[in-house]
Structures are given as structure tokens and as C-alpha cells.
Design a protein around this motif. Structure first.
Motif, PDB file in Angstrom:
ATOM      1  N   SER A  47       0.816  -1.214   0.000  1.00  0.00           N
ATOM      2  CA  SER A  47       0.000   0.000   0.000  1.00  0.00           C
ATOM      3  C   SER A  47       0.849   1.263   0.000  1.00  0.00           C
ATOM      4  O   SER A  47       0.417   2.305  -0.505  1.00  0.00           O
ATOM      5  N   GLY A  77      -3.813  -4.744   2.467  1.00  0.00           N
ATOM      6  CA  GLY A  77      -4.755  -3.995   3.279  1.00  0.00           C
ATOM      7  C   GLY A  77      -4.017  -3.016   4.148  1.00  0.00           C
ATOM      8  O   GLY A  77      -3.025  -3.363   4.798  1.00  0.00           O
ATOM      9  N   GLN A  79      -4.535   0.814   6.602  1.00  0.00           N
ATOM     10  CA  GLN A  79      -5.427   1.802   7.184  1.00  0.00           C
ATOM     11  C   GLN A  79      -5.408   3.107   6.393  1.00  0.00           C
ATOM     12  O   GLN A  79      -6.257   3.972   6.603  1.00  0.00           O
ATOM     13  N   ASP A  83     -10.356  -0.485   1.754  1.00  0.00           N
ATOM     14  CA  ASP A  83     -10.193  -1.921   1.514  1.00  0.00           C
ATOM     15  C   ASP A  83     -10.551  -2.335   0.092  1.00  0.00           C
ATOM     16  O   ASP A  83      -9.894  -3.201  -0.490  1.00  0.00           O
ATOM     17  N   HIS A  84     -11.600  -1.726  -0.470  1.00  0.00           N
ATOM     18  CA  HIS A  84     -12.006  -2.151  -1.807  1.00  0.00           C
ATOM     19  C   HIS A  84     -10.967  -1.747  -2.854  1.00  0.00           C
ATOM     20  O   HIS A  84     -10.829  -2.414  -3.884  1.00  0.00           O
ATOM     21  N   SER A  86      -7.569  -1.562  -2.195  1.00  0.00           N
ATOM     22  CA  SER A  86      -6.401  -2.441  -2.032  1.00  0.00           C
ATOM     23  C   SER A  86      -6.691  -3.845  -2.547  1.00  0.00           C
ATOM     24  O   SER A  86      -5.851  -4.454  -3.219  1.00  0.00           O
ATOM     25  N   LEU A  87      -7.884  -4.375  -2.256  1.00  0.00           N
ATOM     26  CA  LEU A  87      -8.210  -5.733  -2.705  1.00  0.00           C
ATOM     27  C   LEU A  87      -8.277  -5.811  -4.223  1.00  0.00           C
ATOM     28  O   LEU A  87      -7.682  -6.699  -4.847  1.00  0.00           O
ATOM     29  N   GLY A 280      -4.684 -12.160   6.673  1.00  0.00           N
ATOM     30  CA  GLY A 280      -4.724 -10.751   6.317  1.00  0.00           C
ATOM     31  C   GLY A 280      -3.605  -9.947   6.955  1.00  0.00           C
ATOM     32  O   GLY A 280      -2.646 -10.500   7.510  1.00  0.00           O
ATOM     33  N   SER A 281      -3.736  -8.628   6.903  1.00  0.00           N
ATOM     34  CA  SER A 281      -2.649  -7.730   7.295  1.00  0.00           C
ATOM     35  C   SER A 281      -2.441  -7.629   8.799  1.00  0.00           C
ATOM     36  O   SER A 281      -1.330  -7.376   9.256  1.00  0.00           O
TER      37      SER A 281
END
Length: 352
Positions: A47, A77, A79, A83-84, A86-87, A280-281
Motif C-alpha cells: 500500500s 490492506g 489503514q 479496503d475495496h 487495495s483488494l 490478512g494484514s
């Protein structure tokens, strides 16, 4: 000696920590057993890279990944990124771009690990998730944004070819296991189009596998079966969304998301497959050195099986189970061990 080209995409959060640990274990395993090695190419597509460049995967990035024999993926993922974004910026373009339509998630209680279920030792499942279409097809849109009349649509797209191939994959997998039992999970009482197609195609494909016992459950009902009667399940096949949710439940019932592996497979091997831990992260523990690397090690074992190194996969799983049985657990399993301590213990067993 066989040298496998491995693309490492650690991504975000604890993905960086556990992929580094996984690569250490793979190196120790290859040195101990001989006969194969890994040539690793690292891809810094996280990210922070997105925030700097405006994209996760640069132009030509997928073409680079396509040269690999397998992809070792950590997590995505942040902060700082919705989220949408990064995914859809990293994981899904790889899964869909390489037609990794079979997402395979084993679940069982490893030695020394305690399940929250009193009968958790009965858990021995493989969840097969359709990984290329369905609820995560990306179909839909938004209009009149910000106005009272705003409309958002999320369209689940199911194709007969997509449904049939995941069912055949699941039947073949069920046929290879002792129980020879496959459970179809849908919600066809309420979703009368795509889910009914799933039911119909399943019944057609089942005729080619008379040796596989089949059952059918609605997605809400199967959650109670998983909790109350886990021995009644073996291989489960479900849609992209349903299996995504069920596999997280399966991981929790097995003791922790920190031990759960995933394989994103292109069964025809037209493209490389991708292997990732499920967790996940995990921003809350990033940088603390306590992330559980077991999920990544088990994921590495799935990767070795896919690459045609079953003996190495068995050797690695034996070391994993010996370490969990010893009680050397990270905090997610109620212990105090660090990522490095668990990694070192697995490597020590491999070297023996």
C-alpha cells in the motif's frame, strides 16, 4: 536439481513478516532435502507503493509474475487505503488475471492446538471456493452518488462453465480423500437464479462421480453443522462469498486464523498459482514480532504439493505439527512465542 521460480509478494502488515519467515523455512527445507531450490524474485507492491505511484501493480507487472512457477503472497490492506481499492488493486487482479478459479482452504486442528469446540478434533475439512466470479465478479455500479436517489448494484455473475469446473474440481478432490464426501453449499431457496444454477450443475456433474457421496446444505444451516456436528462434513464447495465466510469460521474453529492456509489454483497450470495465509494484514500486531507463521508454513506445504514435491510437503507438515504439539505457540494460540522462535523451531526440526 530443479530450480523453481518463486514470486514473493509480501504486501502489507504482517504479510511482510510471515513471508520472510516462510522463505527461511523453504530455504532450510531445500538445503536439507536437496533435489530442488527456489530462485526468489521480490515484488514491493504494497500500500505504500500504491500511495507513492497510484497503483499496486505496475504496467507489465502481471507479465512478470506469469514467468513464475508459483506466487507466495502475504496480505494486502492498509489503514491508509480503502479496503475495496487495495483488494481490487492487488489480490483480485492476480486471481482473476491468472484464472485461479479454485481457492482451496484446508481446516483441521493441529496437534497441541485447542479448538473452541468440545468436539473440535472432528474437524478435517477442505473448503473449495469458486474464486473467479460470483459475488466478487466486480459487476455492478453506482449512479446519482451523494443524492437521496443514489443507487448501488452488486451483481453476482455465475457462468455455467465457471460453476461446472469448480464442481468438477471439488468432486475430484473429494474422490481423493478417504471419506469421498462432498457437500454443496448454496442459498437457492432465496436466490433463485444463480444459486439454482449451482444446484442444477452440481446434480449433473455428480452423475460422473458415483463413488462420491453428496449432500446439500443451505449456507446458514451449514454454519450450525460446522459448530455442532463437524464430523458430518469433509469437502465443501461454495460460491466466492459463501466460502470466503465459511473458511474464516473454519479457521477460527480450528484454533486461529493464524494457522489457516490458502491455495489459489489454476488447475490447468496455464498460469502460476498463488499461495497465501488466510489471516490478512493484522494491523494490531504488525511490527510486534508475534505474528503466527504457521499459516504461511502450511501454505508453503500446499505450494510444494502443487509444484510436485510431495515428500518435501510431508516433511514440512511433520515439522509444523511437531512444533505445535510442543506447545510453542504465538499469542493468538494462547502462548508467548515470537514469530522468530516458531520459525527457528521449525527450521531446527527440518535440519534434523
Amino acid at each position: 536439481m530443479k530450480t523453481y521460480q518463486l514470486a514473493a509478494v509480501p504486501g502489507d502488515g504482517i504479510g511482510v513478516e510471515v513471508i520472510a519467515a516462510g522463505l527461511q523455512v523453504l530455504e532450510a527445507l531445500s538445503q536439507h532435502l536437496g533435489g530442488f531450490a527456489f530462485e526468489v524474485t521480490h515484488y514491493p507492491w504494497d500500500s505504500a507503493y500504491y500511495l507513492k505511484h497510484g497503483h499496486y501493480i505496475p504496467e507489465g507487472g502481471l507479465a512478470q509474475l506469469k514467468q513464475a512457477d508459483a506466487i507466495f503472497f502475504g496480505a494486502v490492506g492498509s489503514q491508509q487505503v480503502p479496503d475495496h481499492i487495495s483488494l481490487w488493486g492487488l489480490r483480485l487482479p492476480i486471481c482473476q488475471g491468472f484464472d485461479q478459479y479454485a481457492n482451496v482452504r484446508p481446516a483441521r486442528v493441529l496437534p497441541g492446538v485447542k479448538s473452541p469446540l468440545h468436539n473440535g478434533e472432528a474437524i478435517d475439512w477442505v473448503i473449495v471456493r469458486e474464486n473467479s466470479e460470483g459475488e466478487y465478479s466486480g459487476s455492478g455500479g453506482r449512479v446519482h452518488q451523494g443524492l437521496p436517489i443514489e443507487v448501488a448494484t452488486e451483481v453476482s455473475t455465475f457462468t455455467r462453465v465457471g460453476v461446472e469446473r469448480i464442481h468438477r474440481f471439488a468432486f475430484e478432490l473429494a474422490r481423493s480423500r478417504p471419506a469421498k464426501h462432498l457437500t454443496l453449499v448454496t442459498k437457492s431457496n432465496a436466490q433463485r437464479h444463480g444459486m439454482v444454477l449451482w444446484d442444477e450443475v452440481f446434480a449433473e456433474v455428480a452423475k460422473d462421480y458415483p463413488d462420491v457421496r453428496t449432500t446439500r446444505e443451505l449456507v446458514d444451516a451449514v454454519t450450525t453443522t460446522m459448530v455442532l456436528k463437524p464430523a458430518q462434513l469433509d469437502v465443501i464447495v461454495a460460491t466466492n462469498l459463501h466460502a470466503d465466510i465459511l473458511s474464516d469460521l473454519a479457521a477460527a474453529l480450528s484454533g486461529s486464523l493464524g494457522i489457516a492456509p490458502t491455495a489459489n489454483l489454476n488447475p490447468e497450470r496455464s498460469f502460476p498459482s498463488m499461495f497465501e495465509p488466510i489471516h490478512g494484514s493484522a494491523f494490531d500486531i504488525t511490527g510486534k514480532g508475534v505474528a503466527n507463521p504457521i499459516a504461511t508454513f502450511w501454505t508453503a506445504a500446499l505450494m510444494l504439493e502443487h509444484l510436485g514435491e510431495p515428500a518435501a510437503a510431508r516433511h514440512l507438515m511433520q515439522a509444523i505439527e511437531a512444533v505445535t504439539a510442543s506447545g510453542l505457540h504465538t499469542p493468538d494460540l494462547g502462548g508467548t512465542a515470537t514469530t522468530a522462535q516458531v520459525t527457528d523451531a521449525v527450521i531446527e526440526l527440518l535440519r534434523r
